[in-house]
Write an enzyme that holds these catalytic residues in place. Structure first.
Site, PDB file in Angstrom:
ATOM      1  N   ASP A  60      -0.403  -0.262  -4.105  1.00 36.59           N
ATOM      2  CA  ASP A  60       0.508   0.350  -5.082  1.00 36.59           C
ATOM      3  C   ASP A  60       1.894  -0.306  -5.123  1.00 36.59           C
ATOM      4  O   ASP A  60       2.815   0.247  -5.732  1.00 36.59           O
ATOM      5  CB  ASP A  60       0.672   1.841  -4.751  1.00 36.59           C
ATOM      6  CG  ASP A  60      -0.520   2.666  -5.225  1.00 36.59           C
ATOM      7  OD1 ASP A  60      -0.830   2.610  -6.423  1.00 36.59           O
ATOM      8  OD2 ASP A  60      -1.130   3.353  -4.386  1.00 36.59           O
ATOM      9  N   GLU A  65       9.571   1.567  -8.243  1.00 35.81           N
ATOM     10  CA  GLU A  65      10.452   2.720  -8.480  1.00 35.81           C
ATOM     11  C   GLU A  65      10.396   3.728  -7.335  1.00 35.81           C
ATOM     12  O   GLU A  65      11.394   4.392  -7.026  1.00 35.81           O
ATOM     13  CB  GLU A  65      10.046   3.436  -9.769  1.00 35.81           C
ATOM     14  CG  GLU A  65      10.799   4.730  -9.981  1.00 35.81           C
ATOM     15  CD  GLU A  65      10.356   5.484 -11.218  1.00 35.81           C
ATOM     16  OE1 GLU A  65      11.189   5.657 -12.109  1.00 35.81           O
ATOM     17  OE2 GLU A  65       9.171   5.886 -11.309  1.00 35.81           O
ATOM     18  N   ASP A  66       9.216   3.858  -6.724  1.00 33.69           N
ATOM     19  CA  ASP A  66       9.053   4.905  -5.706  1.00 33.69           C
ATOM     20  C   ASP A  66       9.720   4.572  -4.375  1.00 33.69           C
ATOM     21  O   ASP A  66       9.853   5.448  -3.523  1.00 33.69           O
ATOM     22  CB  ASP A  66       7.553   5.178  -5.493  1.00 33.69           C
ATOM     23  CG  ASP A  66       6.942   5.783  -6.742  1.00 33.69           C
ATOM     24  OD1 ASP A  66       7.596   6.641  -7.362  1.00 33.69           O
ATOM     25  OD2 ASP A  66       5.826   5.365  -7.116  1.00 33.69           O
ATOM     26  N   ARG A  85       1.776   4.071   1.348  1.00 31.05           N
ATOM     27  CA  ARG A  85       2.827   3.399   0.584  1.00 31.05           C
ATOM     28  C   ARG A  85       4.110   3.150   1.398  1.00 31.05           C
ATOM     29  O   ARG A  85       5.009   2.462   0.930  1.00 31.05           O
ATOM     30  CB  ARG A  85       3.142   4.211  -0.681  1.00 31.05           C
ATOM     31  CG  ARG A  85       1.915   4.360  -1.594  1.00 31.05           C
ATOM     32  CD  ARG A  85       2.288   4.679  -3.006  1.00 31.05           C
ATOM     33  NE  ARG A  85       3.231   3.689  -3.529  1.00 31.05           N
ATOM     34  CZ  ARG A  85       3.921   3.834  -4.647  1.00 31.05           C
ATOM     35  NH1 ARG A  85       3.779   4.920  -5.361  1.00 31.05           N
ATOM     36  NH2 ARG A  85       4.760   2.899  -5.052  1.00 31.05           N
ATOM     37  N   ARG A 130       4.507  14.570  -3.224  1.00 30.56           N
ATOM     38  CA  ARG A 130       5.069  13.376  -2.574  1.00 30.56           C
ATOM     39  C   ARG A 130       6.468  13.594  -2.001  1.00 30.56           C
ATOM     40  O   ARG A 130       6.904  12.844  -1.131  1.00 30.56           O
ATOM     41  CB  ARG A 130       5.123  12.229  -3.585  1.00 30.56           C
ATOM     42  CG  ARG A 130       3.778  11.813  -4.153  1.00 30.56           C
ATOM     43  CD  ARG A 130       2.920  11.127  -3.107  1.00 30.56           C
ATOM     44  NE  ARG A 130       1.600  10.809  -3.622  1.00 30.56           N
ATOM     45  CZ  ARG A 130       1.310   9.698  -4.290  1.00 30.56           C
ATOM     46  NH1 ARG A 130       2.240   8.817  -4.529  1.00 30.56           N
ATOM     47  NH2 ARG A 130       0.087   9.487  -4.706  1.00 30.56           N
ATOM     48  N   HIS A 160       4.651  13.095 -10.494  1.00 34.31           N
ATOM     49  CA  HIS A 160       6.094  12.972 -10.232  1.00 34.31           C
ATOM     50  C   HIS A 160       6.898  13.678 -11.319  1.00 34.31           C
ATOM     51  O   HIS A 160       6.407  13.871 -12.432  1.00 34.31           O
ATOM     52  CB  HIS A 160       6.506  11.489 -10.253  1.00 34.31           C
ATOM     53  CG  HIS A 160       6.037  10.685  -9.078  1.00 34.31           C
ATOM     54  ND1 HIS A 160       5.385   9.477  -9.216  1.00 34.31           N
ATOM     55  CD2 HIS A 160       6.160  10.907  -7.740  1.00 34.31           C
ATOM     56  CE1 HIS A 160       5.126   8.989  -8.011  1.00 34.31           C
ATOM     57  NE2 HIS A 160       5.577   9.829  -7.104  1.00 34.31           N
ATOM     58  N   CYS A 247       7.830   3.302 -13.473  1.00 35.79           N
ATOM     59  CA  CYS A 247       7.409   3.030 -12.087  1.00 35.79           C
ATOM     60  C   CYS A 247       7.512   1.570 -11.688  1.00 35.79           C
ATOM     61  O   CYS A 247       7.618   1.264 -10.507  1.00 35.79           O
ATOM     62  CB  CYS A 247       5.955   3.432 -11.878  1.00 35.79           C
ATOM     63  SG  CYS A 247       5.462   4.920 -12.693  1.00 35.79           S
TER      64      CYS A 247
HETATM   65  C1  CIR Z   1       0.547   6.466  -6.531  1.00 35.31           C
HETATM   66  O1  CIR Z   1      -0.259   7.366  -6.588  1.00 35.31           O
HETATM   67  O2  CIR Z   1       1.464   6.470  -5.718  1.00 35.31           O
HETATM   68  C2  CIR Z   1       0.395   5.294  -7.477  1.00 35.31           C
HETATM   69  N1  CIR Z   1      -0.988   5.064  -7.737  1.00 35.31           N
HETATM   70  C3  CIR Z   1       1.118   5.559  -8.762  1.00 35.31           C
HETATM   71  C4  CIR Z   1       2.613   5.664  -8.592  1.00 35.31           C
HETATM   72  C5  CIR Z   1       3.323   5.796  -9.891  1.00 35.31           C
HETATM   73  N2  CIR Z   1       4.718   5.802  -9.680  1.00 35.31           N
HETATM   74  C6  CIR Z   1       5.570   6.509 -10.406  1.00 35.31           C
HETATM   75  O3  CIR Z   1       5.189   7.278 -11.254  1.00 35.31           O
HETATM   76  N3  CIR Z   1       6.850   6.384 -10.111  1.00 35.31           N
END
Ligand code: CIR
Length: 254
Positions: A60, A65-66, A85, A130, A160, A247
């Protein structure tokens, strides 16, 4: 100058985390091409794109962004809620330390950048699967001295906060009222997604335009009717990984 920090699509992208969507076959080559076109759109809208290298062992990692939040005064390195992650943050922290002093979210706090919607000095944080209360409290302690207020918003139906609401103009938000309470955003011009496009609330405002997934045509029409100018991108493969247009970048003033 705006910097857009991105990260190449991992060769392991198909092994991404999924929470609210079913697993579908992902064409990783097409995902990489879509990601390159997305970066080109960021560049066309005035961003200097800085791409971090792919992480073959981190499916991922394209979703930068995360991993961090960048404010004018400080960058906050997150502790993502999904354990798979957490190692994504190191390379991002290394890149960001050239631009901002760094702070970090630490255990037992968890926080994904996708849960953080910053509207001026008001910072809204989704309490999601999360992001936990300890993560929100740590973020509040970091940001309060800089004059920000941090508001927690409970979330259950989507991944999110920014799956449910994003900014699309200086005065307007795009929102899915099934996933987040519009009353949390009193005073904003609220545009609702088309009811048959629940995933359409994730839009990326940059350079006065909105990067927006081409798939969500009926919501695009609503935005156009609201005088919002769209820059469409095809992100079909990224959407299969439960990702959207916010993201895939961290955008901040140099
Ligand atoms: C996840 O589940 O963490 C990733 N497959 C998708 C993350 C998407 N990120 C976001 O919306 N900021």
């Amino acid at each position: 100058m705006l910097i857009a920090l991105t990260r190449s699509v991992s060769p392991a992208f198909a092994d991404c985390e999924l929470t609210h969507v079913d697993r579908q076959r992902i064409d990783v080559t097409l995902a990489a091409a879509q990601h390159t076109a997305y970066e080109a759109q960021l560049a066309a809208l005035g961003c200097a794109v800085r791409r971090l290298p792919a992480a073959p062992d981190l499916p991922d990692s394209v979703f930068v962004e995360d991993t961090a939040l960048v404010f004018d005064e400080v960058a906050v390195i997150t502790r993502p809620g999904a354990p798979s992650r957490r190692p994504e943050v190191y390379v991002v922290a290394e890149a960001l330390k050239a631009y901002r002093p760094l702070r970090e979210i630490t255990a037992p706090g968890t926080l994904d950048g996708g849960d953080v919607l910053t509207l001026g000095h008001a910072v809204y944080v989704g309490l999601s699967r999360r992001t936990n209360a300890a993560g929100v409290d740590q973020l509040r302690a970091i940001l309060t001295p800089f004059g920000y207020t941090v508001h927690a918003i409970p979330l259950t139906a989507c991944l999110h906060l920014k799956s449910a609401v994003t900014q699309v103009a200086d005065d307007a938000l795009l929102l899915n009222p099934q996933w987040v309470d519009p009353a949390s955003f009193n005073g904003w011009r609220l545009i609702e997604v088309a009811p048959d496009e629940p995933h359409a609330a994730n839009a990326l405002l940059v350079g006065g335009r909105v990067i927006f997934p081409a798939a969500h045509q009926r919501t695009a029409e609503r935005l156009t009717q609201a005088s919002i100018v769209i820059a469409p991108v095809d992100v079909s493969e990224i959407a299969k990984a439960e990702g959207g247009v916010t993201c895939c970048s961290l955008i901040f003033k140099e």
